[in-house]
Design an enzyme around this catalytic site. Structure first.
Site, PDB file in Angstrom:
ATOM      1  N   LYS A  67     -37.345 -32.736  21.097  1.00  0.00           N
ATOM      2  CA  LYS A  67     -38.750 -32.696  20.722  1.00  0.00           C
ATOM      3  C   LYS A  67     -39.606 -32.432  22.001  1.00  0.00           C
ATOM      4  O   LYS A  67     -40.794 -31.673  22.029  1.00  0.00           O
ATOM      5  CB  LYS A  67     -39.325 -33.939  20.057  1.00  0.00           C
ATOM      6  CG  LYS A  67     -38.449 -34.210  18.642  1.00  0.00           C
ATOM      7  CD  LYS A  67     -39.256 -33.162  17.666  1.00  0.00           C
ATOM      8  CE  LYS A  67     -38.777 -33.244  16.484  1.00  0.00           C
ATOM      9  NZ  LYS A  67     -39.253 -32.275  15.259  1.00  0.00           N
ATOM     10  N   ILE A 109     -42.562 -34.221   5.159  1.00  0.00           N
ATOM     11  CA  ILE A 109     -43.691 -33.651   5.848  1.00  0.00           C
ATOM     12  C   ILE A 109     -43.826 -32.080   5.402  1.00  0.00           C
ATOM     13  O   ILE A 109     -44.791 -31.747   5.086  1.00  0.00           O
ATOM     14  CB  ILE A 109     -43.694 -33.680   7.111  1.00  0.00           C
ATOM     15  CG1 ILE A 109     -43.773 -35.248   7.629  1.00  0.00           C
ATOM     16  CG2 ILE A 109     -44.871 -33.015   7.985  1.00  0.00           C
ATOM     17  CD1 ILE A 109     -43.474 -35.477   9.084  1.00  0.00           C
ATOM     18  N   ASP A 142     -30.840 -21.766   7.138  1.00  0.00           N
ATOM     19  CA  ASP A 142     -30.453 -22.692   8.518  1.00  0.00           C
ATOM     20  C   ASP A 142     -31.121 -22.112   9.671  1.00  0.00           C
ATOM     21  O   ASP A 142     -30.754 -20.986  10.145  1.00  0.00           O
ATOM     22  CB  ASP A 142     -28.923 -22.649   8.771  1.00  0.00           C
ATOM     23  CG  ASP A 142     -28.339 -23.610   9.726  1.00  0.00           C
ATOM     24  OD1 ASP A 142     -29.565 -23.904  10.496  1.00  0.00           O
ATOM     25  OD2 ASP A 142     -27.180 -23.838   9.940  1.00  0.00           O
ATOM     26  N   ASN A 171     -40.809 -26.976  11.474  1.00  0.00           N
ATOM     27  CA  ASN A 171     -40.900 -28.290  10.991  1.00  0.00           C
ATOM     28  C   ASN A 171     -39.431 -29.004  10.691  1.00  0.00           C
ATOM     29  O   ASN A 171     -39.194 -30.225  10.778  1.00  0.00           O
ATOM     30  CB  ASN A 171     -41.704 -28.553   9.787  1.00  0.00           C
ATOM     31  CG  ASN A 171     -41.530 -29.660   9.053  1.00  0.00           C
ATOM     32  OD1 ASN A 171     -41.932 -30.750   9.163  1.00  0.00           O
ATOM     33  ND2 ASN A 171     -40.669 -29.802   7.830  1.00  0.00           N
ATOM     34  N   TYR A 208     -32.614 -36.232  19.896  1.00  0.00           N
ATOM     35  CA  TYR A 208     -33.774 -36.020  19.130  1.00  0.00           C
ATOM     36  C   TYR A 208     -35.034 -35.738  20.167  1.00  0.00           C
ATOM     37  O   TYR A 208     -35.728 -35.087  19.884  1.00  0.00           O
ATOM     38  CB  TYR A 208     -33.846 -36.851  18.166  1.00  0.00           C
ATOM     39  CG  TYR A 208     -35.167 -36.895  17.310  1.00  0.00           C
ATOM     40  CD1 TYR A 208     -35.333 -35.975  16.129  1.00  0.00           C
ATOM     41  CD2 TYR A 208     -36.400 -37.720  17.478  1.00  0.00           C
ATOM     42  CE1 TYR A 208     -36.190 -35.968  15.378  1.00  0.00           C
ATOM     43  CE2 TYR A 208     -37.290 -37.701  16.770  1.00  0.00           C
ATOM     44  CZ  TYR A 208     -37.401 -36.805  15.786  1.00  0.00           C
ATOM     45  OH  TYR A 208     -38.531 -36.555  14.742  1.00  0.00           O
ATOM     46  N   ILE A 211     -43.382 -41.821  10.143  1.00  0.00           N
ATOM     47  CA  ILE A 211     -43.898 -41.234   8.677  1.00  0.00           C
ATOM     48  C   ILE A 211     -42.961 -41.610   7.564  1.00  0.00           C
ATOM     49  O   ILE A 211     -42.068 -41.370   8.045  1.00  0.00           O
ATOM     50  CB  ILE A 211     -44.380 -39.823   8.895  1.00  0.00           C
ATOM     51  CG1 ILE A 211     -45.154 -39.359  10.118  1.00  0.00           C
ATOM     52  CG2 ILE A 211     -45.084 -39.230   7.749  1.00  0.00           C
ATOM     53  CD1 ILE A 211     -46.514 -39.620  10.224  1.00  0.00           C
TER      54      ILE A 211
HETATM   55  N1  LIG Z   1     -40.604 -39.264   9.444  1.00  0.00           N
HETATM   56  C1  LIG Z   1     -40.998 -39.363  10.607  1.00  0.00           C
HETATM   57  O1  LIG Z   1     -40.910 -40.621  10.966  1.00  0.00           O
HETATM   58  C2  LIG Z   1     -41.415 -38.257  11.714  1.00  0.00           C
HETATM   59  C3  LIG Z   1     -41.720 -38.632  12.873  1.00  0.00           C
HETATM   60  C4  LIG Z   1     -42.143 -37.794  13.969  1.00  0.00           C
HETATM   61  C5  LIG Z   1     -41.790 -36.618  13.627  1.00  0.00           C
HETATM   62  N2  LIG Z   1     -41.242 -36.318  12.463  1.00  0.00           N
HETATM   63  C6  LIG Z   1     -40.711 -34.772  12.383  1.00  0.00           C
HETATM   64  O2  LIG Z   1     -41.439 -34.092  11.051  1.00  0.00           O
HETATM   65  C7  LIG Z   1     -40.429 -33.082  10.800  1.00  0.00           C
HETATM   66  C8  LIG Z   1     -40.030 -33.404   9.223  1.00  0.00           C
HETATM   67  O3  LIG Z   1     -39.504 -34.668   8.973  1.00  0.00           O
HETATM   68  P1  LIG Z   1     -39.370 -35.439   7.697  1.00  0.00           P
HETATM   69  O4  LIG Z   1     -39.564 -36.927   8.176  1.00  0.00           O
HETATM   70  O5  LIG Z   1     -40.276 -34.778   6.790  1.00  0.00           O
HETATM   71  O6  LIG Z   1     -37.690 -35.337   7.350  1.00  0.00           O
HETATM   72  P2  LIG Z   1     -37.059 -34.862   6.041  1.00  0.00           P
HETATM   73  O7  LIG Z   1     -35.686 -35.399   6.307  1.00  0.00           O
HETATM   74  O8  LIG Z   1     -37.712 -35.595   4.874  1.00  0.00           O
HETATM   75  O9  LIG Z   1     -37.112 -33.223   5.952  1.00  0.00           O
HETATM   76  C9  LIG Z   1     -36.476 -32.446   6.963  1.00  0.00           C
HETATM   77  C10 LIG Z   1     -36.112 -31.311   6.017  1.00  0.00           C
HETATM   78  O10 LIG Z   1     -35.527 -30.435   7.227  1.00  0.00           O
HETATM   79  C11 LIG Z   1     -34.431 -29.851   6.474  1.00  0.00           C
HETATM   80  N3  LIG Z   1     -33.483 -29.178   7.369  1.00  0.00           N
HETATM   81  C12 LIG Z   1     -32.534 -30.027   8.185  1.00  0.00           C
HETATM   82  N4  LIG Z   1     -31.824 -28.917   9.215  1.00  0.00           N
HETATM   83  C13 LIG Z   1     -32.301 -27.950   8.904  1.00  0.00           C
HETATM   84  C14 LIG Z   1     -31.954 -26.451   9.188  1.00  0.00           C
HETATM   85  N5  LIG Z   1     -31.028 -26.395   9.906  1.00  0.00           N
HETATM   86  N6  LIG Z   1     -32.687 -25.567   8.951  1.00  0.00           N
HETATM   87  C15 LIG Z   1     -33.515 -25.820   7.757  1.00  0.00           C
HETATM   88  N7  LIG Z   1     -34.065 -26.873   7.540  1.00  0.00           N
HETATM   89  C16 LIG Z   1     -33.271 -27.834   7.981  1.00  0.00           C
HETATM   90  C17 LIG Z   1     -33.810 -30.887   5.791  1.00  0.00           C
HETATM   91  O11 LIG Z   1     -32.847 -30.159   4.876  1.00  0.00           O
HETATM   92  C18 LIG Z   1     -35.050 -31.453   4.980  1.00  0.00           C
HETATM   93  O12 LIG Z   1     -35.235 -30.831   3.915  1.00  0.00           O
HETATM   94  C19 LIG Z   1     -39.230 -33.294  11.475  1.00  0.00           C
HETATM   95  O13 LIG Z   1     -39.253 -32.227  12.537  1.00  0.00           O
HETATM   96  C20 LIG Z   1     -39.314 -34.533  12.301  1.00  0.00           C
HETATM   97  O14 LIG Z   1     -38.691 -34.696  13.523  1.00  0.00           O
HETATM   98  C21 LIG Z   1     -40.973 -37.113  11.515  1.00  0.00           C
END
Ligand SMILES: NC(=O)c1ccc[n+]([C@@H]2O[C@H](COP(=O)([O-])OP(=O)(O)OC[C@H]3O[C@@H](n4cnc5c(N)ncnc54)[C@H](O)[C@@H]3O)[C@@H](O)[C@H]2O)c1
Length: 269
Positions: A166, A27, A68, A98, A162, A195
């Site tokens: 959230k 995302i 981080d 995010n 988690y 997603i």
């Molecule tokens: N994919 C889903 O189904 C879904 C659903 C609801 C919410 N979300 C939320 O969307 C957001 C993005 O998720 P995504 O699905 O794209 O996941 P993803 O795993 O593809 O991306 C997450 C990114 O966050 C980075 N990250 C992890 N720890 C970190 C830190 N300490 N500091 C900086 N960066 C860090 C990771 O390296 C990764 O690049 C998240 O907040 C997730 O909770 C995702």
């Protein structure tokens, strides 16, 4: 018949600095691309510096940094230190919180360390990032924060730590909206359902049909895409949403609106 009037122009973000945490994947990466295409100077910040830089390399004027979000001194250095971002006063105009991690362990097995990490990245990281950008936003009398929450903040779909993080993030969203509105700063959250992103990869490797099966829970008949969420983030970040603050916007194909399979059971459909 006269031609239909053109629709509203897509929102532009020229001259704005947008920092997206976790911007190296899923995302975050698609959101970075969306803002860059709309004229923003994008800072892609990710724990994985290579991924952040690779994402930024594909976007005009973007910068990728390793960060981080749970590391207080690293956050301070990224925001208050050099380099300053963009061509204006160097401050962040739009922050997208995010970054998240989601430990897979069940509640009876999750370690204290894993619990703390989920909270540290999603919730504490968003607090640290927001606290770091707010002074320059307050000085400018403008700024926007968009927090990426989850349907797990509202109902239970697994992953207790988690989900707690959230849910806390939604509370923080309301706190900042109310506390900083008088400074011209808005804070909102998006609440995504499933997603298809790399965060699902381990589950998909174990069970390749999982995302296909989940579709039936979604009134709109599909799981979401990162583009669905990026569009909602851009809306909340832009001037079209200039009187919207403190909201949690579901981007969930209708999941939180009710329970379709249960309704079908009730009426024998
Ligand atoms: N994919 C889903 O189904 C879904 C659903 C609801 C919410 N979300 C939320 O969307 C957001 C993005 O998720 P995504 O699905 O794209 O996941 P993803 O795993 O593809 O991306 C997450 C990114 O966050 C980075 N990250 C992890 N720890 C970190 C830190 N300490 N500091 C900086 N960066 C860090 C990771 O390296 C990764 O690049 C998240 O907040 C997730 O909770 C995702």
């Amino acid at each position: 018949m006269a031609d239909a009037p053109p629709g509203p122009a897509p929102q532009r973000f020229d001259g704005r600095v947008v920092l997206i945490t976790g911007g190296g994947s899923g995302i975050g990466a698609v959101t970075a691309a969306r803002f860059a295409a709309a004229g923003a100077t994008v800072v892609v910040a990710d724990l994985d510096g290579d991924r952040a830089r690779a994402t930024a390399a594909d976007l005009p004027g973007a910068l990728g940094i390793e960060l981080d979000v749970s590391d207080e001194s690293a956050v301070a250095a990224a925001i208050a230190g050099q380099p300053r971002y963009g061509s204006g006063d160097g401050g962040v105009d739009i922050l997208v919180n995010n970054a998240a991690v989601c430990d897979a362990a069940s509640f009876d097995e999750i370690s204290r360390r894993a619990w703390d990490r989920d909270i540290a990245v999603s919730l504490t990281g968003s607090y640290l990032m927001s606290q770091a950008v707010l002074p320059s936003m307050t000085a400018r009398g403008a700024g926007v924060i968009v927090n990426v929450a989850s349907v797990n903040a509202v109902g239970f779909y697994g992953n207790e730590a988690y989900s707690a993080a959230k849910a806390g993030l939604l509370s923080l969203t309301r706190s900042l909206a109310v506390g900083y509105g008088k400074h011209g700063i808005r804070c909102n959250a998006v609440v995504p359902g499933t997603i298809a992103t790399p965060i699902w990869q381990q589950r998909v490797d174990r069970d390749p049909a999982i995302l296909e099966r989940l579709k039936r829970w979604y009134p709109l008949g599909r799981v979401g895409t990162p583009q669905d969420v990026a569009a909602a983030i851009a809306f909340l970040a832009g001037d079209d949403a200039s009187w919207i603050t403190g909201v949690a916007l579901p981007v969930d194909g209708g999941l939180l609106a009710g329970n379709g399979p249960m309704t079908d059971d009730i009426f024998g459909r």
